[in-house]
Every structure is written in structure tokens, then in C-alpha cells.
Scaffold this motif. Structure first.
Motif, short mmCIF file in Angstrom:
data_model
loop_
_atom_site.label_atom_id
_atom_site.label_comp_id
_atom_site.label_asym_id
_atom_site.label_seq_id
_atom_site.Cartn_x
_atom_site.Cartn_y
_atom_site.Cartn_z
N ASN A 172 0.82 -1.21 0.00
CA ASN A 172 0.00 0.00 0.00
C ASN A 172 0.85 1.26 0.00
O ASN A 172 0.43 2.30 -0.54
CB ASN A 172 -0.94 0.00 1.21
CG ASN A 172 -1.99 -1.10 1.12
OD1 ASN A 172 -2.27 -1.61 0.03
ND2 ASN A 172 -2.56 -1.47 2.26
N ARG A 173 2.04 1.19 0.61
CA ARG A 173 2.93 2.37 0.61
C ARG A 173 3.36 2.77 -0.79
O ARG A 173 3.63 3.94 -1.06
CB ARG A 173 4.18 2.08 1.45
CG ARG A 173 4.01 2.27 2.94
CD ARG A 173 5.22 1.76 3.70
NE ARG A 173 6.46 2.31 3.17
CZ ARG A 173 7.67 1.77 3.38
NH1 ARG A 173 7.76 0.64 4.07
NH2 ARG A 173 8.74 2.35 2.89
N PHE A 174 3.45 1.78 -1.69
CA PHE A 174 3.95 2.05 -3.03
C PHE A 174 2.87 1.86 -4.10
O PHE A 174 3.18 1.70 -5.27
CB PHE A 174 5.15 1.15 -3.32
CG PHE A 174 6.33 1.45 -2.43
CD1 PHE A 174 7.23 2.45 -2.76
CD2 PHE A 174 6.51 0.76 -1.24
CE1 PHE A 174 8.31 2.75 -1.94
CE2 PHE A 174 7.59 1.05 -0.41
CZ PHE A 174 8.48 2.05 -0.76
N PHE A 182 7.11 -0.33 -8.75
CA PHE A 182 8.20 -1.28 -8.53
C PHE A 182 9.58 -0.63 -8.62
O PHE A 182 10.56 -1.24 -8.20
CB PHE A 182 8.11 -2.44 -9.53
CG PHE A 182 7.02 -3.42 -9.24
CD1 PHE A 182 7.11 -4.29 -8.16
CD2 PHE A 182 5.88 -3.46 -10.04
CE1 PHE A 182 6.10 -5.20 -7.89
CE2 PHE A 182 4.87 -4.38 -9.77
CZ PHE A 182 4.98 -5.24 -8.69
N THR A 183 9.64 0.58 -9.15
CA THR A 183 10.94 1.26 -9.24
C THR A 183 11.42 1.74 -7.88
O THR A 183 12.61 1.97 -7.68
CB THR A 183 10.88 2.45 -10.20
OG1 THR A 183 9.95 3.44 -9.68
CG2 THR A 183 10.42 2.02 -11.58
N ARG A 184 10.48 1.87 -6.92
CA ARG A 184 10.82 2.41 -5.60
C ARG A 184 10.64 1.41 -4.48
O ARG A 184 11.28 1.52 -3.43
CB ARG A 184 9.97 3.66 -5.31
CG ARG A 184 10.25 4.82 -6.25
CD ARG A 184 9.32 6.02 -5.96
NE ARG A 184 9.35 6.40 -4.56
CZ ARG A 184 8.31 6.33 -3.74
NH1 ARG A 184 7.14 5.87 -4.17
NH2 ARG A 184 8.42 6.70 -2.48
N PRO A 210 15.63 -1.22 -7.96
CA PRO A 210 15.13 -0.54 -6.76
C PRO A 210 16.02 -0.86 -5.57
O PRO A 210 16.97 -1.65 -5.69
CB PRO A 210 13.73 -1.14 -6.60
CG PRO A 210 13.85 -2.50 -7.19
CD PRO A 210 14.82 -2.39 -8.33
N PRO A 211 15.77 -0.27 -4.40
CA PRO A 211 16.54 -0.63 -3.20
C PRO A 211 16.46 -2.14 -2.97
O PRO A 211 15.39 -2.74 -3.08
CB PRO A 211 15.83 0.14 -2.08
CG PRO A 211 15.19 1.30 -2.78
CD PRO A 211 14.79 0.80 -4.13
N ARG A 212 17.60 -2.75 -2.63
CA ARG A 212 17.68 -4.20 -2.56
C ARG A 212 18.29 -4.64 -1.23
O ARG A 212 19.28 -4.09 -0.78
CB ARG A 212 18.53 -4.73 -3.71
CG ARG A 212 18.69 -6.22 -3.75
CD ARG A 212 19.68 -6.63 -4.83
NE ARG A 212 21.02 -6.08 -4.57
CZ ARG A 212 22.09 -6.35 -5.29
NH1 ARG A 212 21.99 -7.13 -6.35
NH2 ARG A 212 23.26 -5.83 -4.98
N HIS A 213 17.67 -5.66 -0.63
CA HIS A 213 18.21 -6.27 0.59
C HIS A 213 18.64 -7.70 0.26
O HIS A 213 17.86 -8.48 -0.30
CB HIS A 213 17.15 -6.33 1.70
CG HIS A 213 16.62 -4.99 2.12
ND1 HIS A 213 17.33 -4.13 2.92
CD2 HIS A 213 15.44 -4.37 1.83
CE1 HIS A 213 16.62 -3.03 3.14
NE2 HIS A 213 15.46 -3.15 2.48
#
Length: 296
Positions: A172-174, A182-184, A210-213
Motif C-alpha cells: 500500500n505504501r507504493f 516497482f521502481t521504488r 530498486p533498493p535491494r536487501h
């Protein structure tokens, strides 16, 4: 070439040094070195890359596979001749982490009753595990590669289904009028070899990462998903009741990736090897009737 030379080669690769191999074989490092030099002289090629750790050359990989086979055949021959109790031999198998955490577990239960075998499981991505067969490191591998490695046979076990999921809060945030950004939205990745998320992103036109863990554990990967750290592709087998309870949600209806899983093993007539093959085959049969995708 002689059995003692092949044993020395296997010990060096297993223990990663000449000195450690000498301890295992209960001989001097000089004796180990002499056996390898004699082996290299007999085949006319270098078989061990000296270093930390020691690794086999291409020629060494061929001989290493032969060494593993000799060890199995020797142990089974001694048992057949009634030379005391069956000698425990090491069965080295490559299996991807997601399989090891799910459908492969019954194999461990079967192996618990094998008094002549110890397991050495090498965790490797299914797209890369056939390499361990080529190197002679393992006698069998769970792999996505349908083409048998030279000297091996392959059979299709089934398909591991992966689903793109995240927590409702993260989604929901994105979420915007155009859908999920999906880019963020942060994404999880098992390791550098894991390209499932990248393939999904590319199919949605996302080329900039995007940011990756990085989460190099199947259990921790699921925990990170449940914690909302990021979204990821997760085996359907691991989800339990997460989707039914709403703890996780599908990011796209009916979206999934089915990864074929094959069992590749040496074409060696061995009781131990055949037993392992049957255990793997049986484990996959038990799961095909559940959430494991059917063989097509």
C-alpha cells in the motif's frame, strides 16, 4: 593411476590443503605430495591448483569424479564380501536452499536410517548446481538444467512455483493510480545468483534496480517478507497460511514463475546412489499432490 593416488586427490580437495589431507589419510604431507606428483605424471597433466584452498583443474575434476566412484564401489564391495560392518561413505549432493527448506526434507528422514552413509549437502542455486557435478564435487544434484552432465543421467522431478508477495502495508505504501511502483519498492534477493526478482521486474519494464536487501537464507527470506523489509519471489510451499490470513498478499493476480527441477546423478550402478535417487524421487512424488506444481 592407483587407488592411493585418487584417494590423495579426493582428500586434498575435501580438506582444501595437502597438510589437512595428510592428517585425514594419516600419512605425511610429503607422501601426499608424492602421490599427486605420480598421478600428474601418469596422466600428463596438472590435477591440483596449489593454493588456499587447493582446487582441481579440469583434468583433476575428471579424476575426482572417478575417485568418488571408486570410494563408493570399494565400500559396497567390502560390505558384499562380509568384511565387518558396512563402512560409512560420504554421499555428497548439491541442493538449492529453497528445496532443502521444503520438499527435500523427507530425504533427510530416509537418510536417518542409512547406517552405511553420511550426507554432505552442498547448498547451491539450482541454476548453478550442475557445475558441482562437472567438477566431481558431488554425486548428484538438484538442478534446473535439463541437459545431463557428461557421464550423468537426468530426470525431471517437477516445478517449484514462486509467487511475488509482500505485506499489505508495504504494497500500500507504493500503490498509486497506475498500480505498484516497482521502481521504488524495496526488493529482497537471496544472493547474487538469484535473478527471480530481476526477471519479474524486467517483465514489468523496470530496468533500474530498486533498493535491494540481500537475505541469504530461505527461512530468513520469508521472515524478511513477513517483516515488510521488501517484496520477493517465494516458493509457494513456504507460504503456509500467509496468503489466507492476509499476512502477505500477491502483488499481481495469477503471477508466478515455475522453475523446473531435475535430479542429475552419475550413471553408476551403486546401491547407495540408487537409494538416494529413490529417496529424492519419492520426496518429489509426495509433494506433487500438494502445492508443488505438477509435472507437465
Amino acid at each position: 593411476m592407483q587407488f592411493e593416488q585418487l584417494r590423495a586427490l579426493a582428500a586434498i580437495i575435501d580438506e582444501e590443503s595437502f597438510e589437512a589431507a595428510a592428517d585425514t589419510l594419516r600419512i605425511t604431507p610429503s607422501a601426499v605430495s608424492q602421490r599427486i606428483k605420480a598421478l600428474e605424471a601418469s596422466v600428463g597433466q596438472i590435477v591440483v591448483r596449489r593454493g588456499i584452498p587447493c582446487t582441481p583443474t579440469d583434468a583433476g575434476s575428471v579424476l575426482l569424479r572417478m575417485a568418488r566412484q571408486v570410494q563408493i564401489i570399494e565400500a559396497e564391495t567390502r560390505s558384499a564380501l562380509g568384511h565387518g560392518e558396512a563402512t560409512r561413505t560420504v554421499t555428497r549432493v548439491a541442493v538449492n536452499a529453497d528445496s532443502l527448506a521444503t520438499w527435500f526434507v523427507p530425504v533427510l528422514g530416509e537418510a536417518a536410517g542409512w547406517t552405511d552413509t553420511t550426507l554432505d549437502l552442498r547448498v547451491e542455486d539450482q541454476d548453478h548446481s550442475s557445475r558441482l557435478l562437472r567438477q566431481g564435487d558431488v554425486i548428484g544434484a538438484i538442478t534446473s538444467d535439463p541437459a545431463p552432465v557428461n557421464g550423468c543421467r537426468a530426470e525431471l522431478l517437477g516445478y517449484m512455483r514462486y509467487l511475488p508477495v509482500a505485506t499489505p502495508a508495504l504494497r500500500n505504501r507504493f500503490l498509486n493510480d497506475d498500480g505498484i511502483d516497482f521502481t521504488r519498492m524495496p526488493v529482497l534477493q537471496f544472493n547474487a545468483k538469484d535473478d527471480l526478482q530481476q526477471r519479474f521486474l524486467l517483465s514489468h519494464g523496470v530496468t533500474q534496480p530498486p533498493p535491494r536487501h540481500l537475505i541469504p537464507s530461505s527461512e530468513a527470506f520469508l521472515a524478511a517478507l513477513r517483516a515488510g523489509l521488501g517484496w520477493g519471489m517465494i516458493p509457494e510451499l513456504q507460504l503456509e497460511s500467509d496468503l489466507d490470513l492476509g499476512a502477505l498478499v500477491l502483488l499481481e493476480k495469477d503471477a508466478h514463475v515455475d522453475v523446473p527441477l531435475h535430479w542429475q546423478t552419475w550413471t553408476l550402478n551403486s546401491e547407495r546412489l540408487n537409494r538416494m535417487t529413490e529417496a529424492v524421487r519419492e520426496a518429489s512424488h509426495r509433494l506433487r499432490s500438494g502445492t508443488f506444481a505438477q509435472i507437465r
